[in-house]
Design an enzyme around this catalytic site. Structure first.
Site, PDB file in Angstrom:
ATOM      1  N   GLU A   1       1.470  -0.439  -5.007  1.00  0.00           N
ATOM      2  CA  GLU A   1       0.436   0.574  -5.228  1.00  0.00           C
ATOM      3  C   GLU A   1       1.137   1.924  -5.250  1.00  0.00           C
ATOM      4  O   GLU A   1       1.470   2.484  -4.209  1.00  0.00           O
ATOM      5  CB  GLU A   1      -0.617   0.567  -4.109  1.00  0.00           C
ATOM      6  CG  GLU A   1      -1.787   1.455  -4.487  1.00  0.00           C
ATOM      7  CD  GLU A   1      -2.403   2.285  -3.362  1.00  0.00           C
ATOM      8  OE1 GLU A   1      -3.507   2.801  -3.566  1.00  0.00           O
ATOM      9  OE2 GLU A   1      -1.787   2.454  -2.293  1.00  0.00           O
TER      10      GLU A   1
ATOM     11  N   ASP B   1       0.820  -1.201   0.000  1.00  0.00           N
ATOM     12  CA  ASP B   1       0.000   0.000   0.000  1.00  0.00           C
ATOM     13  C   ASP B   1       0.862   1.264   0.000  1.00  0.00           C
ATOM     14  O   ASP B   1       1.860   1.340   0.720  1.00  0.00           O
ATOM     15  CB  ASP B   1      -0.853  -0.035   1.285  1.00  0.00           C
ATOM     16  CG  ASP B   1      -1.876   1.071   1.348  1.00  0.00           C
ATOM     17  OD1 ASP B   1      -2.806   1.043   0.534  1.00  0.00           O
ATOM     18  OD2 ASP B   1      -1.752   1.966   2.210  1.00  0.00           O
TER      19      ASP B   1
HETATM   20  C1  NOJ Z   1      -4.643   3.057  -0.329  1.00  0.00           C
HETATM   21  C2  NOJ Z   1      -5.787   2.115  -0.127  1.00  0.00           C
HETATM   22  O1  NOJ Z   1      -6.114   1.524  -1.357  1.00  0.00           O
HETATM   23  C3  NOJ Z   1      -6.938   2.914   0.432  1.00  0.00           C
HETATM   24  O2  NOJ Z   1      -8.102   2.143   0.515  1.00  0.00           O
HETATM   25  C4  NOJ Z   1      -6.536   3.478   1.769  1.00  0.00           C
HETATM   26  O3  NOJ Z   1      -7.566   4.298   2.269  1.00  0.00           O
HETATM   27  C5  NOJ Z   1      -5.250   4.286   1.649  1.00  0.00           C
HETATM   28  N1  NOJ Z   1      -4.223   3.574   0.943  1.00  0.00           N
HETATM   29  C6  NOJ Z   1      -4.710   4.634   3.023  1.00  0.00           C
HETATM   30  O4  NOJ Z   1      -4.239   3.468   3.631  1.00  0.00           O
END
Ligand code: NOJ
Length: 556
Positions: A245, A203
């Site tokens: 990501e 993430d």
């Molecule tokens: C990216 C995640 O996909 C999202 O759902 C989340 O709110 C943010 N990161 C913060 O962790």
């Protein structure tokens, strides 16, 4: 798992699952790990290869689990460590792999690390977070959750200092300048990989480090640390995958592959909105341009290609003009918008147009990379824009026409979120059981398409792409080639039928064979090859060489 090809992910199709939304095995209204185990046969049948689980760790759930308060425990609503082990075992028994979210950048403010840090400036935990006496530092850093946050700094009355956070103000960022933090996250990784997890979707990786006078994104220190993680994973846990990501512009996302020493995979964030722009503008160009910008990448790396996910359809990496266009086309109601994005599911986004759904999946499954499906989109599931934040795209999976869509035996009011009952998307007809019974349903169509893709997964996953020019600006055409197999994919983005003449002179004598039906088309001759496509129609052809032009002899 058999065979342990270290590049297995390149041929895979991923399926994204919030555990709480999938299947409730104990009737408390919340999906859980044992519930997911019960549905593994469905996923196998669907034809996916790897599951990506959203965060299932201990958490106050203010950001659906992306706010972790204990990396080593499973949220009790979702199950136990034993349930997790069983999931891995049962998935692997079916040759399904499992990756999970790894939230590196931040924790919940409920995490003991933060609680200790804020309580005492002399605590060894204090430097685990990013503190400041002013809220002016790192002023060049953008705010991501624009609708809820006004600053990346929040005053903590207990610590009597500001703390840094790129997301919600209840999610303090960890301080990666502090070596014990870097080591602590390695331990987290080891813990889960030792239990048999096949990798992580990592993430928010661009934001780990911050530096004055920069955007605090994609910094060299961040890349250096990520490479360290990769080295560790490669040396201690072979055949695992790390998926980034990194919602960034093309050249910045590409950097996360490093020189095959950072991530194996990264989401193709820049491509996703261009697919929707291409569709609305009836133009092949936005897709062509973006694919050209995101290739080449190192041989062992792969893009993660997706249409939708659990977040808003992000419009952070498009121009202002493109964003206005997207809002105008796809989010007319203000409730459909969130931050810089659109909080809708796939089917409602495209007005439930079956042809468009097929066209989009035809693209998703044939563009270079690993397709990633979002749970429920295989049913054309609806959404609920009246639920807050991104909850409207995370409603219970629809299994049958029974109470709660077969998701749970709880009282309907006990569900973590209501099931979709909008008449156009009602779960009574849009559910796995009903759609499986109806041969031409979208679900059955997709299952067939996934089976075809599986036969050619090496070509789609590892092959080259070459665009074929046509004077028709609304038709996108590309060739995918791998080790002698040649595929030709055509997509009519127009709302009207289109006719194209193709220069396929390099394939004189070859026979295009439509890949789903195995129907042969006329062989390619001297003249330009003439094809017509229905409105929003598409074809995948295999080009069989002259000696093997009978369908049964063609390369598979
Ligand atoms: C990216 C995640 O996909 C999202 O759902 C989340 O709110 C943010 N990161 C913060 O962790």
């Amino acid at each position: 798992m058999n065979p342990p090809d270290p590049r297995w992910y390149k041929d895979a199709v991923l399926y994204e699952i919030p555990v709480k939304s999938f299947y409730d095995s104990n009737g408390d209204g919340i999906g859980d790990l044992p519930g997911l185990v019960q549905k593994l046969d469905y996923l196998k049948d669907l034809g996916v290869d790897c599951l990506w689980l959203l965060p299932f760790y201990q958490s106050p759930l203010k950001d659906d689990g992306y706010d972790i308060s204990d990396y080593y425990r499973i949220h009790p609503d979702l199950g136990t460590l034993e349930d997790f082990d069983r999931l891995i075992e049962e998935a692997h028994r079916r040759e399904l792999r499992v990756i999970a979210d790894l939230v590196l950048n931040h924790v919940s403010d409920q995490h003991p690390w933060f609680q200790e840090a804020r309580a005492d400036p002399a605590s060894p935990r204090r430097p685990w977070f990013v503190w400041s006496d002013t809220d002016r530092k790192y002023a060049g850093t953008r705010i991501i959750f624009l609708d809820s946050e006004r600053s990346n700094w929040t005053w903590d009355p207990v610590a009597k200092q500001y703390f840094w956070h790129r997301f919600y103000s209840h999610q303090p960022d960890l301080n990666y300048d502090h070596p014990p933090v870097r080591e602590a996250m390695k331990e987290v990784i080891r813990f889960w990989l030792r239990r048999g997890l096949d990798g992580f979707r990592c993430d928010a990786v661009p934001y780990l480090f911050e530096a004055e006078g920069t955007s605090s994104e994609n910094l060299p220190a961040t890349h250096a640390y990520l490479k360290e993680l990769r080295r560790m994973v490669d040396s201690e846990f072979p055949n695992r995958v790390l998926l980034a990501e990194a919602n960034q512009w093309p050249s910045d996302v590409k950097a996360y592959f490093g020189e095959e020493d950072e991530f194996h995979m990264a989401f193709n964030f820049p491509l996703m909105p261009r697919i929707f722009i291409a569709l609305a503008k009836e133009s092949a160009l936005p897709i062509r341009e973006l694919v050209a910008q995101t290739l080449p990448i190192p041989a062992s790396c792969a893009w993660g290609v997706f249409l939708r996910n659990h977040d808003e359809l992000t419009l952070e990496m498009v121009t202002d003009e493109e964003r206005d266009f997207m809002y105008h086309e796809y989010a007319k109601h203000p409730k459909m918008r969130l931050n810089l994005g659109i909080r809708r599911r796939l089917a409602p986004l495209v007005d439930d147009d079956r042809r468009v759904m097929e066209l989009l999946h035809g693209l998703l499954l044939s563009l270079p990379g690993v397709p990633i499906l979002y749970y429920g989109d295989e049913l054309g599931m609806g959404d609920n824009i009246y639920l807050g934040d991104r909850a409207g795209v995370r409603t219970p999976m629809q299994w049958s026409p029974d109470r709660n869509a077969g998701f749970s035996r709880a009282d309907p009011e006990q569900l973590y979120a209501p099931v979709i009952i909008n008449p156009n998307f009602h779960f009574e007809s849009r559910n796995v059981e009903s759609l499986r019974r109806m041969p031409p349903s979208f679900l059955n169509w997709l299952i067939r398409q996934l089976r075809v893709r599986r036969r050619y997964s090496k070509v789609f996953g590892r092959g080259t792409i070459e665009f074929i020019d046509t004077p028709h600006p609304k038709v996108l055409i590309y060739r995918r080639s791998f080790e002698g197999t040649e595929l030709l994919c055509l997509f009519n983005l127009a709302r009207a039928p289109s006719a194209v003449e193709l220069d396929l002179s390099g394939f004189r004598g070859y026979t295009p064979v439509e890949m789903v039906s195995e129907a042969p088309f006329p062989p390619i001759g001297e003249l330009p090859y003439f094809l017509t496509l229905a409105e929003r129609g598409f074809y995948w052809f295999r080009l069989d060489p002259p000696a093997a032009s009978r369908p049964d002899d063609g390369p598979r």
